[in-house]
Design an enzyme around this catalytic site. Sequence first.
Site, PDB file in Angstrom:
ATOM      1  N   GLY A   5      16.531  -0.555   0.533  1.00  0.00           N
ATOM      2  CA  GLY A   5      15.412   0.275   0.950  1.00  0.00           C
ATOM      3  C   GLY A   5      15.131   0.134   2.439  1.00  0.00           C
ATOM      4  N   TYR A  26       0.983   4.630  -9.680  1.00  0.00           N
ATOM      5  CA  TYR A  26       1.643   3.805  -8.668  1.00  0.00           C
ATOM      6  C   TYR A  26       0.704   2.727  -8.129  1.00  0.00           C
ATOM      7  CZ  TYR A  26       3.441   2.429  -4.084  1.00  0.00           C
ATOM      8  OH  TYR A  26       3.846   1.694  -3.000  1.00  0.00           O
ATOM      9  N   ILE A  64      15.741  -7.748 -11.593  1.00  0.00           N
ATOM     10  CA  ILE A  64      14.547  -8.606 -11.456  1.00  0.00           C
ATOM     11  C   ILE A  64      13.572  -8.417 -12.606  1.00  0.00           C
ATOM     12  CG2 ILE A  64      14.752  -8.780  -8.952  1.00  0.00           C
ATOM     13  CD1 ILE A  64      12.515  -6.694  -8.702  1.00  0.00           C
ATOM     14  N   ALA A 103      10.597  -1.966  -5.680  1.00  0.00           N
ATOM     15  CA  ALA A 103       9.440  -1.362  -6.342  1.00  0.00           C
ATOM     16  C   ALA A 103       9.758   0.060  -6.751  1.00  0.00           C
ATOM     17  CB  ALA A 103       8.223  -1.361  -5.417  1.00  0.00           C
ATOM     18  N   TRP A 104       8.968   0.584  -7.676  1.00  0.00           N
ATOM     19  CA  TRP A 104       8.953   2.021  -7.921  1.00  0.00           C
ATOM     20  C   TRP A 104       8.003   2.597  -6.892  1.00  0.00           C
ATOM     21  CZ3 TRP A 104      11.035   5.308 -11.850  1.00  0.00           C
ATOM     22  CH2 TRP A 104      10.574   6.629 -11.783  1.00  0.00           C
ATOM     23  N   TRP A 150       2.160   3.813   4.809  1.00  0.00           N
ATOM     24  CA  TRP A 150       2.843   4.867   5.566  1.00  0.00           C
ATOM     25  C   TRP A 150       4.130   4.352   6.219  1.00  0.00           C
ATOM     26  CZ3 TRP A 150      -0.930   8.659   8.441  1.00  0.00           C
ATOM     27  CH2 TRP A 150      -1.994   9.001   7.602  1.00  0.00           C
ATOM     28  N   THR A 176       0.686  -2.306  -1.299  1.00  0.00           N
ATOM     29  CA  THR A 176       0.423  -0.996  -0.721  1.00  0.00           C
ATOM     30  C   THR A 176      -1.056  -0.679  -0.539  1.00  0.00           C
ATOM     31  OG1 THR A 176       0.672   1.392  -1.171  1.00  0.00           O
ATOM     32  CG2 THR A 176       0.531  -0.051  -3.065  1.00  0.00           C
TER      33      THR A 176
END
Length: 300
Positions: free
Chosen positions: A10, A130, A41, A64-65, A155, A105
């Site tokens: 990512g 989320y 994981i 992460a999703w 962001w 987040t």
Amino acid sequence: MNILVTGANGQLGHEMQIVSKKSKDKYFFSDIADGYVNLDITDIAAVRKMVKENDIHCIVNCAAWTNVDKAETAGGIVETLNSVAPENLAKVMKEVGGLLVHISTDYVFGGEAYNVPCREDQKGTPTGVYGLTKLHGEQKIQAVGCDYIILRTAWLYSEFGHNFVKTMLNLTSTKPSLKVVFDQCGTPTYAGDLAEAIFDIVENRKYAGNSGIYHFSNEGVCSWYDFAVEIARIAGNDGCDIQPCHSNEFPSPVTRPAYSVLDKTKIKDTFGIRIPYWKDSLVKCEKTLLAEAETADTEK
């Protein structure tokens, strides 16, 4: 110390690969993509095996999703990736006396109206799956009781993967006009700056005795509209007429935070980190992207 970075393919994972090259520690990078250690994981036995065989004493969890809209209908996999998996990592780090650095987040906020920067001790009020699953992940890590640093960010963009900066560079260079929402405010975060902060905390062992939740984004505040205008200005894409619009002009299954500026006082005071202004970091990232694009055009 041996360090495992999950979600290495990512945006942040790629930046961690870059900063790791100057480390005295040894890094391992896992992801489901080719070229990385294959590690599930969500399987705690697999995590234990990886940690034991490689003597891992720090995990930086970038996995992460992250698809906010699709999370609403994706089912249990979102909770598994964003909550159960971090809990697995925390349990294994506790077993070996190690450290878990976990990325969270600004979407843990948003359900209540406010116009001052969000603090770490502010109650989480997520508005969608989320944000809720990311909040659950934070809570499960805390409940395990390992040494942990939870870093909430917002962001995120970089030279890698899909992100707002790369999308706007493309659209403002190819479209005559564009609408971008102005009623959602926050702070863009260059993934390279976040990786440097993580590197500083881990490399210099600043985490000792400082377990907790911290906020990290670049300095300053803007709307998505302001962000898009600045992206186009730096690139010289002045042929696109960028206009502000309301969020309801772009229907979404999730109500996004209207104001999610993060207060970074705690991370600066605790770790002595100096955080760059968002426009300065954007220039740095765009210079790289534009240079890469120019090189690609030349090689055609």
